[in-house]
Motif scaffolding. Structure first.
Motif, mmCIF file in Angstrom:
data_model
loop_
_atom_site.group_PDB
_atom_site.id
_atom_site.type_symbol
_atom_site.label_atom_id
_atom_site.label_comp_id
_atom_site.label_asym_id
_atom_site.label_seq_id
_atom_site.Cartn_x
_atom_site.Cartn_y
_atom_site.Cartn_z
ATOM 1 N N ILE A 161 -8.041 0.991 -9.875
ATOM 2 C CA ILE A 161 -8.336 -0.183 -9.050
ATOM 3 C C ILE A 161 -7.895 -1.459 -9.770
ATOM 4 O O ILE A 161 -7.329 -2.381 -9.159
ATOM 5 C CB ILE A 161 -9.844 -0.252 -8.714
ATOM 6 C CG1 ILE A 161 -10.291 1.047 -8.029
ATOM 7 C CG2 ILE A 161 -10.143 -1.443 -7.825
ATOM 8 C CD1 ILE A 161 -9.593 1.320 -6.720
ATOM 9 N N SER A 162 -8.118 -1.527 -11.082
ATOM 10 C CA SER A 162 -7.747 -2.725 -11.853
ATOM 11 C C SER A 162 -6.243 -2.978 -11.764
ATOM 12 O O SER A 162 -5.806 -4.116 -11.554
ATOM 13 C CB SER A 162 -8.132 -2.553 -13.322
ATOM 14 O OG SER A 162 -9.510 -2.425 -13.442
ATOM 15 N N GLN A 175 -10.229 -6.072 -5.128
ATOM 16 C CA GLN A 175 -9.115 -5.421 -4.413
ATOM 17 C C GLN A 175 -9.121 -5.817 -2.943
ATOM 18 O O GLN A 175 -8.072 -6.130 -2.357
ATOM 19 C CB GLN A 175 -9.229 -3.907 -4.555
ATOM 20 C CG GLN A 175 -8.089 -3.177 -3.859
ATOM 21 C CD GLN A 175 -8.268 -1.683 -3.852
ATOM 22 O OE1 GLN A 175 -8.810 -1.121 -4.792
ATOM 23 N NE2 GLN A 175 -7.821 -1.020 -2.803
ATOM 24 N N TYR A 176 -10.307 -5.836 -2.344
ATOM 25 C CA TYR A 176 -10.425 -6.241 -0.933
ATOM 26 C C TYR A 176 -9.933 -7.678 -0.741
ATOM 27 O O TYR A 176 -9.172 -7.984 0.184
ATOM 28 C CB TYR A 176 -11.882 -6.101 -0.489
ATOM 29 C CG TYR A 176 -12.143 -6.688 0.878
ATOM 30 C CD1 TYR A 176 -11.757 -6.020 2.038
ATOM 31 C CD2 TYR A 176 -12.776 -7.937 1.001
ATOM 32 C CE1 TYR A 176 -11.983 -6.572 3.282
ATOM 33 C CE2 TYR A 176 -13.009 -8.497 2.247
ATOM 34 C CZ TYR A 176 -12.612 -7.810 3.383
ATOM 35 O OH TYR A 176 -12.833 -8.369 4.620
ATOM 36 N N LEU A 184 -17.514 -1.259 -11.289
ATOM 37 C CA LEU A 184 -16.603 -0.723 -10.267
ATOM 38 C C LEU A 184 -16.731 -1.429 -8.910
ATOM 39 O O LEU A 184 -15.698 -1.783 -8.303
ATOM 40 C CB LEU A 184 -16.854 0.780 -10.120
ATOM 41 C CG LEU A 184 -15.762 1.591 -9.423
ATOM 42 C CD1 LEU A 184 -14.399 1.366 -10.047
ATOM 43 C CD2 LEU A 184 -16.121 3.072 -9.458
ATOM 44 N N TYR A 202 -11.611 3.384 -12.314
ATOM 45 C CA TYR A 202 -11.727 1.937 -12.552
ATOM 46 C C TYR A 202 -10.362 1.345 -12.928
ATOM 47 O O TYR A 202 -9.966 0.289 -12.427
ATOM 48 C CB TYR A 202 -12.736 1.683 -13.671
ATOM 49 C CG TYR A 202 -12.919 0.221 -14.014
ATOM 50 C CD1 TYR A 202 -13.837 -0.564 -13.331
ATOM 51 C CD2 TYR A 202 -12.147 -0.374 -15.026
ATOM 52 C CE1 TYR A 202 -13.997 -1.914 -13.638
ATOM 53 C CE2 TYR A 202 -12.292 -1.710 -15.339
ATOM 54 C CZ TYR A 202 -13.227 -2.471 -14.646
ATOM 55 O OH TYR A 202 -13.359 -3.808 -14.949
ATOM 56 N N LYS A 250 0.832 -1.211 0.000
ATOM 57 C CA LYS A 250 0.000 0.000 0.000
ATOM 58 C C LYS A 250 0.865 1.260 0.000
ATOM 59 O O LYS A 250 0.535 2.249 -0.664
ATOM 60 C CB LYS A 250 -0.906 -0.024 1.232
ATOM 61 C CG LYS A 250 -2.041 -1.039 1.139
ATOM 62 C CD LYS A 250 -2.880 -1.059 2.402
ATOM 63 C CE LYS A 250 -3.996 -2.098 2.301
ATOM 64 N NZ LYS A 250 -4.788 -2.195 3.546
ATOM 65 N N ILE A 262 -4.149 -1.882 -9.484
ATOM 66 C CA ILE A 262 -3.783 -2.274 -8.110
ATOM 67 C C ILE A 262 -4.068 -3.757 -7.892
ATOM 68 O O ILE A 262 -3.239 -4.488 -7.334
ATOM 69 C CB ILE A 262 -4.553 -1.403 -7.086
ATOM 70 C CG1 ILE A 262 -4.008 0.025 -7.114
ATOM 71 C CG2 ILE A 262 -4.417 -1.982 -5.679
ATOM 72 C CD1 ILE A 262 -4.763 0.992 -6.218
ATOM 73 N N VAL A 263 -5.229 -4.208 -8.357
ATOM 74 C CA VAL A 263 -5.607 -5.623 -8.166
ATOM 75 C C VAL A 263 -4.603 -6.552 -8.840
ATOM 76 O O VAL A 263 -4.086 -7.498 -8.226
ATOM 77 C CB VAL A 263 -7.026 -5.873 -8.715
ATOM 78 C CG1 VAL A 263 -7.318 -7.373 -8.787
ATOM 79 C CG2 VAL A 263 -8.057 -5.200 -7.825
ATOM 80 N N MET A 302 -14.837 -4.669 -8.995
ATOM 81 C CA MET A 302 -13.383 -4.513 -8.954
ATOM 82 C C MET A 302 -12.912 -4.136 -7.547
ATOM 83 O O MET A 302 -11.855 -4.594 -7.093
ATOM 84 C CB MET A 302 -12.975 -3.441 -9.971
ATOM 85 C CG MET A 302 -11.499 -3.441 -10.316
ATOM 86 S SD MET A 302 -10.883 -5.048 -10.866
ATOM 87 C CE MET A 302 -11.631 -5.186 -12.481
ATOM 88 N N LEU A 303 -13.697 -3.311 -6.851
ATOM 89 C CA LEU A 303 -13.345 -2.971 -5.463
ATOM 90 C C LEU A 303 -13.383 -4.221 -4.578
ATOM 91 O O LEU A 303 -12.559 -4.372 -3.673
ATOM 92 C CB LEU A 303 -14.312 -1.912 -4.926
ATOM 93 C CG LEU A 303 -14.097 -0.484 -5.473
ATOM 94 C CD1 LEU A 303 -15.259 0.423 -5.076
ATOM 95 C CD2 LEU A 303 -12.787 0.106 -4.963
#
Length: 551
Positions: free
Chosen positions: A464-465, A534-535, A527, A461, A429, A467-468, A530-531
């Motif tokens: 987040i993508s 990520q979680y 979205l 979007y 992070k 990061i995932v 995708m969140l």
């Protein structure tokens, strides 16, 4: 090999003695330096555990690269212009190698503890150090020039080829002189630590320039114009060192020896010798004095700088916002600071940030360097710009585990942390927040400026993508704590494979994103999904246990 080089140096012992150098001491120091350098590899990028004869491998690589340089002699129609290109490339590469690969050796003061208590004068010590580097640079410059010498033999004969090699020798000496002047100028302006920082940023800049030149020059330069160019000799031509050596070659190939040709020959012959004399006579005492000043400054206890309150508050607040427990938050703050101080990490990661902009420029530029501005706004090319940022995210995440001092990571095991996954999650992070997100927001801002604010959901979007996919790929690699592993040669292969994997994954995510843009509110509906991913990705990392961590 070392004995052969020493025998050649021995031929110039009279010259060294005239310069005030103790030749016996010089030969002894040089023999030790060459032997040690050949055993461990001279380049700073070489690994400590590598075996001998690293230099032979470098020589072979540069000889292969030299073939591309040598083809200029056959391809360019004008002899003087062709050799200007050749000497320009070779001298530039020698200067870059000197700064990027050999700078650590030039400013290294570790041998002072052994040599300075002995009756060795400054001049002998500095000449040994510079001669040590010059020998390697000459070997590399000659390997770069082998192909050019062969092309010269076929085009102009054996005698001109020998002259060419002699001029390569002189041009290397002159480049060495200019580089020493560059270092002395820097040493007058900055301290030792800042000089090392500048050298790191210089290496980063060179990596980006090489990448940009490789990708963009074929699009910007019309090769036929390059081959048909004829460089006219003006007054300012005599101020360009590559032109001195090229003009000397051209004089012998055309058998024209006018005043201009004689001036070229005089500059090519006497300027490097004058430079060498200046190094030994005047610059070597100043160089040692500056080095001793740097060493004294570095040995002083570093003043602890208190961070500005706003900066500390920002990192604290960001850590509280993005982390869920004290171990994760502590790792977030620690890696935020460590990544900014670790020169090796910055040297490895920062070029990727430049590559993103180079690849964006490649995407925009057409075949002949014409930008596709006309209908750019009507396309969905902004998706490509956003997902190219995966290069920076991947580089920042994948290199966080590597360090030159992996043994210093022992303290992780002394921490009262139940799960090391919290440390890894906090570090990822921190890295993404510090390096990737600002770059993504910058590119996003430019996209909003050129396209419209309606692109904002796409920017979020894609953020987040990326990061995932970065978190999943980082978790799939060796499970190691930040700055706890030494980068070995075999890691390069796995990193390359992961790089291909993440690029393919990013391409797939980009294609899905592109498909969503054809559905009304498709991006907004996707979205939350995708969140959720990520979680789950961070939850997976947090579950890593101590028995899964690699030493």
């Amino acid at each position: 090999m070392v004995n052969f080089i020493i025998r050649i140096v021995r031929l110039f012992r009279g010259l060294f003695r005239l310069m005030g150098v103790d030749y016996k001491q010089l030969e002894s120091i040089l023999w030790v330096k060459l032997t040690m350098g050949n055993r461990r590899g001279f380049s700073t990028s070489a690994k400590k555990k590598d075996s001998s004869n690293q230099l032979l491998l470098q020589t072979f690589v540069y000889a292969v690269l030299g073939i591309f340089v040598g083809t200029l002699i056959n391809s360019v129609n004008h002899t003087f212009t062709a050799y200007v290109y050749v000497f320009l490339v070779i001298m530039s590469m020698i200067a870059l190698m000197m700064i990027s690969e050999f700078s650590v050796v030039l400013i290294d003061t570790r041998d002072n503890a052994i040599l300075l208590p002995r009756p060795i004068n400054n001049r002998t010590l500095t000449v040994a150090k510079i001669l040590h580097i010059a020998i390697y640079l000459l070997q590399l410059s000659l390997s770069l020039s082998i192909a050019s010498a062969v092309f010269t033999v076929f085009n102009y004969g054996f005698a001109v080829a020998l002259l060419f090699l002699f001029l390569i020798f002189l041009s290397t000496l002159f480049t060495l002189f200019l580089t020493c002047l560059f270092y002395l100028g820097l040493m007058r302006l900055v301290s030792g630590e800042k000089l090392k920082d500048i050298l790191v940023y210089f290496q980063i800049g060179m990596a980006i320039i090489f990448m940009g030149a490789y990708q963009l020059l074929p699009r910007l330069i019309e090769m036929n114009d390059l081959y048909n160019a004829q460089m006219a000799v003006e007054w300012w031509t005599y101020l360009i060192p590559p032109a001195w050596f090229a003009g000397s070659i051209a004089s012998f190939t055309t058998s024209v020896f006018g005043p201009g040709n004689i001036l070229f020959l005089a500059l090519a012959l006497f300027a490097p010798i004058l430079g060498l004399w200046l190094i030994v006579k005047y610059l070597s005492p100043k160089f040692n004095y500056r080095l001793s000043q740097m060493e004294a400054t570095s040995s002083k206890p570093e003043k602890r700088t208190i961070q500005k309150g706003e900066s500390v508050k920002f990192v604290d607040k960001l850590g509280e916002l993005l982390t869920r427990n004290i171990a994760e938050k502590t790792a977030f703050k620690m890696i935020w600071k460590m990544s900014g101080r670790d020169r090796k990490y910055k040297q490895t990661v920062f070029p990727a940030f430049g590559y993103v902009f180079v690849m964006i420029a490649v995407t925009v530029l057409g075949k002949h360097g014409e930008a596709k501005w006309d209908n750019l706004i009507e396309t969905k090319l902004y998706l490509a710009f956003l997902y190219l940022n995966v290069i920076a995210a991947f580089s920042a995440c994948i290199n966080i585990i590597y360090s030159d001092e992996p043994k210093s990571s022992w303290f992780y095991k002394a921490l009262p942390v139940a799960r090391p996954g919290d440390i890894i999650a906090g570090s990822i992070k921190a890295i993404l927040s510090k390096y990737f997100m600002p770059l993504h927001l910058l590119i996003g801002s430019l996209i909003v400026y050129f396209w419209s604010y309606k692109i904002l959901p796409d920017i979020f979007y894609s953020l987040i993508s990326i990061i995932v996919i970065s978190v999943f790929i980082t978790a799939s690699q060796s499970k190691a704590l930040p700055f706890s592993k030494e980068k070995l040669s075999q890691d390069s292969g796995s990193t390359f494979i992961k790089g291909i994997l993440i690029m393919l994954s990013a391409g797939l995510l980009g294609a899905i994103h592109w498909g969503l843009t054809f559905i009304d509110y498709g991006v907004l509906f996707a979205l939350p999904f995708m969140l959720g991913l990520q979680y789950l990705s961070f939850r997976y990392i947090k579950k890593i246990q101590w028995n899964q961590i690699e030493d």
